[in-house]
Motif scaffolding. Structure first.
Motif, PDB file in Angstrom:
ATOM      1  N   TYR A  59       0.677  -1.150   0.053  1.00 28.59           N
ATOM      2  CA  TYR A  59       0.383   0.476   0.126  1.00 28.59           C
ATOM      3  C   TYR A  59       0.952   1.093  -0.363  1.00 28.59           C
ATOM      4  N   ASP A  80      -8.048  -0.830   2.953  1.00 27.35           N
ATOM      5  CA  ASP A  80      -8.775  -0.767   1.509  1.00 27.35           C
ATOM      6  C   ASP A  80      -9.900  -1.240   1.394  1.00 27.35           C
ATOM      7  N   ASP A  82     -11.687  -1.695  -1.745  1.00 32.79           N
ATOM      8  CA  ASP A  82     -11.658  -1.961  -2.931  1.00 32.79           C
ATOM      9  C   ASP A  82     -11.366  -3.564  -3.146  1.00 32.79           C
ATOM     10  N   ARG A  85      -9.047  -3.716  -5.530  1.00 37.59           N
ATOM     11  CA  ARG A  85      -7.085  -4.083  -5.305  1.00 37.59           C
ATOM     12  C   ARG A  85      -6.354  -5.021  -4.964  1.00 37.59           C
ATOM     13  N   ARG A  88      -5.906  -7.993  -6.523  1.00 40.15           N
ATOM     14  CA  ARG A  88      -4.420  -8.244  -6.844  1.00 40.15           C
ATOM     15  C   ARG A  88      -3.334  -7.799  -5.862  1.00 40.15           C
TER      16      ARG A  88
END
Length: 103
Positions: A59, A80, A82, A85, A88
């Motif tokens: 990050y 996070d 998301d 993301r 990933r």
């Protein structure tokens, strides 16, 4: 800067998607943390612990910004929202063993 040695990072799979949290609680199943999550509508999930150094690496500056915002009275931060993301950024091999949590 806050002392991050006692911080934990958890990847949560919830009914509404995945998210990554940063917390000063020692374990994801700490009753106080579970109450905080339930108050946010998260009471059933599958969690994985992510090594702190790995989360910081992936990050980058965002990790430091979230950590700096953490205070003694605010012991839970979303790193996070998301899920795409987060998927990933981390592989299952990099995470700890899964821990299911439900009421």
């Amino acid at each position: 800067m806050n002392d991050d040695r006692s911080m934990k990072v958890f990847f949560l799979f919830t009914g509404s998607g995945a998210l990554v949290i940063l917390t000063s609680y020692g374990a994801i199943d700490d009753p106080a943390l579970l109450r905080r999550l339930a108050a946010k509508g998260i009471d059933k999930f599958l969690s994985y612990q992510i090594p702190l150094a790995l989360a910081r690496e992936r990050y980058g500056k965002h990790f430091d910004v979230v950590l700096e915002d953490l205070s003694e009275t605010d012991d839970l931060r979303v790193l996070d929202f998301d899920g795409t993301r987060a998927f990933r950024l981390f592989s299952f091999r990099e995470m700890g063993a899964p821990l299911p949590v439900e009421p």
